[in-house]
Design a protein around this motif. Structure first.
Motif, PDB file in Angstrom:
ATOM      1  N   VAL A  52      15.071  49.197  43.948  1.00  0.00           N
ATOM      2  CA  VAL A  52      14.075  48.318  43.318  1.00  0.00           C
ATOM      3  C   VAL A  52      13.208  47.625  44.372  1.00  0.00           C
ATOM      4  O   VAL A  52      12.700  46.531  44.138  1.00  0.00           O
ATOM      5  N   ARG A  53      13.026  48.258  45.505  1.00  0.00           N
ATOM      6  CA  ARG A  53      12.226  47.673  46.577  1.00  0.00           C
ATOM      7  C   ARG A  53      10.870  47.211  46.039  1.00  0.00           C
ATOM      8  O   ARG A  53      10.191  47.928  45.291  1.00  0.00           O
ATOM      9  N   GLY A  54      10.497  45.988  46.403  1.00  0.00           N
ATOM     10  CA  GLY A  54       9.224  45.439  45.953  1.00  0.00           C
ATOM     11  C   GLY A  54       9.288  44.742  44.607  1.00  0.00           C
ATOM     12  O   GLY A  54       8.281  44.220  44.127  1.00  0.00           O
ATOM     13  N   ARG A  55      10.463  44.723  43.999  1.00  0.00           N
ATOM     14  CA  ARG A  55      10.616  44.073  42.701  1.00  0.00           C
ATOM     15  C   ARG A  55      11.650  42.948  42.783  1.00  0.00           C
ATOM     16  O   ARG A  55      12.506  42.929  43.666  1.00  0.00           O
ATOM     17  N   VAL A 381      12.071  42.729  37.574  1.00  0.00           N
ATOM     18  CA  VAL A 381      10.764  42.191  37.210  1.00  0.00           C
ATOM     19  C   VAL A 381       9.711  42.657  38.212  1.00  0.00           C
ATOM     20  O   VAL A 381       9.936  42.612  39.429  1.00  0.00           O
ATOM     21  N   ASP A 382       8.571  43.080  37.705  1.00  0.00           N
ATOM     22  CA  ASP A 382       7.424  43.385  38.551  1.00  0.00           C
ATOM     23  C   ASP A 382       6.702  42.086  38.860  1.00  0.00           C
ATOM     24  O   ASP A 382       6.030  41.508  37.996  1.00  0.00           O
ATOM     25  N   GLY A 383       6.863  41.597  40.089  1.00  0.00           N
ATOM     26  CA  GLY A 383       6.264  40.326  40.467  1.00  0.00           C
ATOM     27  C   GLY A 383       7.314  39.311  40.852  1.00  0.00           C
ATOM     28  O   GLY A 383       8.520  39.563  40.751  1.00  0.00           O
ATOM     29  N   ASN A 384       6.849  38.148  41.276  1.00  0.00           N
ATOM     30  CA  ASN A 384       7.726  37.061  41.695  1.00  0.00           C
ATOM     31  C   ASN A 384       7.557  35.891  40.734  1.00  0.00           C
ATOM     32  O   ASN A 384       6.572  35.159  40.804  1.00  0.00           O
ATOM     33  N   PRO A 385       8.501  35.688  39.806  1.00  0.00           N
ATOM     34  CA  PRO A 385       8.364  34.610  38.821  1.00  0.00           C
ATOM     35  C   PRO A 385       8.302  33.219  39.438  1.00  0.00           C
ATOM     36  O   PRO A 385       7.778  32.296  38.811  1.00  0.00           O
ATOM     37  N   LEU A 386       8.828  33.057  40.654  1.00  0.00           N
ATOM     38  CA  LEU A 386       8.767  31.750  41.310  1.00  0.00           C
ATOM     39  C   LEU A 386       7.357  31.407  41.758  1.00  0.00           C
ATOM     40  O   LEU A 386       7.034  30.229  41.970  1.00  0.00           O
ATOM     41  N   ILE A 389       4.773  32.602  36.938  1.00  0.00           N
ATOM     42  CA  ILE A 389       5.681  32.676  35.789  1.00  0.00           C
ATOM     43  C   ILE A 389       5.181  33.664  34.741  1.00  0.00           C
ATOM     44  O   ILE A 389       5.944  34.123  33.880  1.00  0.00           O
ATOM     45  N   HIS A 390       3.897  34.048  34.838  1.00  0.00           N
ATOM     46  CA  HIS A 390       3.311  34.912  33.818  1.00  0.00           C
ATOM     47  C   HIS A 390       3.935  36.306  33.789  1.00  0.00           C
ATOM     48  O   HIS A 390       3.790  37.021  32.791  1.00  0.00           O
ATOM     49  N   CYS A 391       4.620  36.702  34.849  1.00  0.00           N
ATOM     50  CA  CYS A 391       5.234  38.029  34.814  1.00  0.00           C
ATOM     51  C   CYS A 391       6.425  38.085  33.863  1.00  0.00           C
ATOM     52  O   CYS A 391       6.932  39.172  33.567  1.00  0.00           O
ATOM     53  N   LEU A 392       6.861  36.934  33.341  1.00  0.00           N
ATOM     54  CA  LEU A 392       7.924  36.912  32.345  1.00  0.00           C
ATOM     55  C   LEU A 392       7.381  36.847  30.920  1.00  0.00           C
ATOM     56  O   LEU A 392       8.159  36.871  29.960  1.00  0.00           O
ATOM     57  N   LEU A 393       6.069  36.779  30.749  1.00  0.00           N
ATOM     58  CA  LEU A 393       5.472  36.635  29.436  1.00  0.00           C
ATOM     59  C   LEU A 393       5.296  37.984  28.737  1.00  0.00           C
ATOM     60  O   LEU A 393       5.539  39.025  29.331  1.00  0.00           O
ATOM     61  N   GLU A 397       6.565  43.786  29.208  1.00  0.00           N
ATOM     62  CA  GLU A 397       5.758  44.797  29.886  1.00  0.00           C
ATOM     63  C   GLU A 397       5.975  44.807  31.399  1.00  0.00           C
ATOM     64  O   GLU A 397       5.837  45.856  32.038  1.00  0.00           O
ATOM     65  N   ARG A 398       6.335  43.645  31.967  1.00  0.00           N
ATOM     66  CA  ARG A 398       6.564  43.562  33.415  1.00  0.00           C
ATOM     67  C   ARG A 398       8.054  43.404  33.735  1.00  0.00           C
ATOM     68  O   ARG A 398       8.424  42.960  34.814  1.00  0.00           O
ATOM     69  N   ILE A 399       8.892  43.775  32.780  1.00  0.00           N
ATOM     70  CA  ILE A 399      10.346  43.764  32.973  1.00  0.00           C
ATOM     71  C   ILE A 399      10.835  45.186  32.698  1.00  0.00           C
ATOM     72  O   ILE A 399      11.273  45.498  31.590  1.00  0.00           O
ATOM     73  N   PRO A 400      10.748  46.069  33.685  1.00  0.00           N
ATOM     74  CA  PRO A 400      11.058  47.478  33.424  1.00  0.00           C
ATOM     75  C   PRO A 400      12.529  47.765  33.138  1.00  0.00           C
ATOM     76  O   PRO A 400      12.847  48.802  32.566  1.00  0.00           O
ATOM     77  N   LEU A 401      13.432  46.866  33.538  1.00  0.00           N
ATOM     78  CA  LEU A 401      14.848  47.112  33.283  1.00  0.00           C
ATOM     79  C   LEU A 401      15.522  45.842  32.786  1.00  0.00           C
ATOM     80  O   LEU A 401      15.345  44.765  33.379  1.00  0.00           O
ATOM     81  N   VAL A 402      16.273  45.990  31.690  1.00  0.00           N
ATOM     82  CA  VAL A 402      17.071  44.898  31.141  1.00  0.00           C
ATOM     83  C   VAL A 402      18.510  45.384  31.029  1.00  0.00           C
ATOM     84  O   VAL A 402      18.785  46.408  30.408  1.00  0.00           O
ATOM     85  N   MET A 403      19.434  44.639  31.640  1.00  0.00           N
ATOM     86  CA  MET A 403      20.860  44.957  31.570  1.00  0.00           C
ATOM     87  C   MET A 403      21.600  43.792  30.939  1.00  0.00           C
ATOM     88  O   MET A 403      21.334  42.626  31.259  1.00  0.00           O
ATOM     89  N   LYS A 404      22.535  44.111  30.045  1.00  0.00           N
ATOM     90  CA  LYS A 404      23.396  43.093  29.449  1.00  0.00           C
ATOM     91  C   LYS A 404      24.840  43.518  29.629  1.00  0.00           C
ATOM     92  O   LYS A 404      25.252  44.571  29.147  1.00  0.00           O
ATOM     93  N   GLU A 405      25.592  42.692  30.356  1.00  0.00           N
ATOM     94  CA  GLU A 405      27.015  42.937  30.600  1.00  0.00           C
ATOM     95  C   GLU A 405      27.265  44.349  31.139  1.00  0.00           C
ATOM     96  O   GLU A 405      28.161  45.061  30.709  1.00  0.00           O
TER      97      GLU A 405
END
Length: 415
Positions: A52-55, A381-386, A389-393, A397-405
């Motif tokens: 995930v280099r760059g993410r 996440v594509d981008g730095n939310p710190l 913050i808009h990359c979480l909106l 679309e800017r969250i290419p991977l979601v993992m739960k447990e």
């Protein structure tokens, strides 16, 4: 997609307790947990490796105030909708929350244990659920959806509709029984109405909810089951009396003042502001069926929302993340970050949806941070939310991977 072990390489790791990203981190996930986090390459026979280099890699988000079954803005109307229709319409709502990166949510009234079972068994795709069952309201309170008339219809307790977010109970003995029933049916915590509200037809925003004896009785029942009470409350007076009676989290809290915020901080109470719902109700509520009397009440609390964040921050009250959206507006969940960023830093807004949420849920050792032993709830996440913050909106679309447990729920081609 089930993965027993996964190595994420070259991550820019976001730890909510730090003010900047930790570059070049490897994260090993095994059996649903974070096994190892290292600034050096991890050697492993993991079943899968993702570079995930760059993410940014960050903990899954936590929303402490959702209504899974709020499929309509007009809550009084949805009470009379068929149970199966309400249930089926809630399924895409659950999936949408997870796609936006919310891996854990607390339902603040409506969803019961069956919804948890549906998600945990894989029947429905959605976030981890902490359910409140039906919220408790006094007659004429925020949970009483009966319209004004010259005849007050009684509600049969054995014919509860799935579309009802709340139940009506009056008096100390009755609220004790109601709390015990919700706990018996699987509620993780108890929700009460401690003031008037916007979406209900007959209660002014400034009205008190339950009397103090009733609130204390409900709090006592929750504590007897090693859990807590969350209270819908807007005005400073309603907030103060709820906190004095032992309520642990205040929902909304828009009309707080400095002395009341100080009281909350001293008592260790949390607040869960829900700014985005007022924007949604004001901008599109009438279009989607919100009654006119409710539209008129939105202005009373909307303008005070951002000011309340300043008051809570100055007093040192911990703020959780909440959205409280209804019907078509559920898609705006992540916009709560945008609104909070007008007062709080991105780091503070992210902390509210991670470490503070984990504290409220009693899961600080399992949620909110990506550290060894924590549940492997993570986002790429594509981008730095710190920094932005808009990359979480949006809708992920800017969250290419979601993992739960440890299970990848969404993967936009990273593998």
């Amino acid at each position: 997609m089930t993965t027993t072990s996964l190595l994420i390489k070259n991550a820019s790791l976001l730890d909510p307790l730090l003010g900047e990203l930790q570059e070049g981190r490897d994260i090993l996930v095994e059996q649903g947990l974070v096994k190892e986090v290292s600034d050096r390459p991890i050697r492993t026979q993991a079943a899968r490796t993702i570079d995930v280099r760059g993410r940014t890699v960050m903990p899954g988000l936590i929303d402490l105030h959702v209504h899974v079954i709020a499929v309509e803005l007009n809550l009084a109307r949805q009470v009379h909708m068929p149970n199966v229709l309400i249930t089926l319409r809630s399924v895409p709502i659950l999936r949408g929350m997870l796609r936006r990166g919310f891996t854990t949510v607390r339902d603040a009234g409506g969803a019961g244990h069956a919804f948890k079972q549906a998600v945990e068994s894989g029947l429905a795709q959605g976030p981890r659920l902490f359910v409140s069952g039906r919220a408790l309201s006094q007659t004429g309170g925020h949970g009483d959806m009966r319209a004004r008339s010259d005849f007050l219809a009684t509600e049969c307790p054995c014919c509860v509709r799935v579309g009802a977010l709340a139940r009506v109970a009056d008096g100390v003995d009755a609220v004790r029984k109601a709390a015990r029933e919700e706990l018996q049916m699987g509620a993780d915590q108890i929700k009460i109405m401690a003031s008037g509200g916007v979406a209900s037809p007959t209660d002014p925003v400034g009205a008190f909810g339950y009397c103090e004896d009733e609130i204390r009785a409900i709090v006592e029942e929750a504590r007897a089951r090693d859990t807590y009470v969350l209270a819908h409350a807007y005005t400073a007076a309603a907030i103060a009396r709820a906190v004095r009676c032992g309520v642990r989290t205040i929902e909304h809290g828009n009309l707080v003042d400095a002395p009341t915020a100080a009281l909350m901080a001293q008592a260790g109470a949390y607040v869960v502001p829900t700014l985005v719902t007022y924007d949604a109700l004001a901008n599109e509520g009438e279009r989607y069926g919100l009654p006119k009397e409710s539209v008129a009440k939105v202005a009373d609390v909307r303008e005070a929302g951002l000011r309340s964040l300043e008051i809570y921050k100055a007093a040192g009250v911990k703020m959780g993340f909440g959205s409280d959206l209804l019907g078509e507006s559920q898609r705006l969940q992540s916009d709560e970050f945008r609104l909070r960023a007008e007062v709080l830093s991105p780091a503070e807004a992210i902390a509210s949806a991670t470490v503070v949420g984990a504290e409220v849920l009693g899961m600080s050792d399992r949620l909110g941070r990506l550290v060894p032993g924590a549940l492997a709830d993570l986002l790429v996440v594509d981008g730095n939310p710190l920094e932005d913050i808009h990359c979480l909106l949006g809708q992920g679309e800017r969250i290419p991977l979601v993992m739960k447990e440890g299970v990848i729920q969404f993967d936009a081609g990273l593998g």
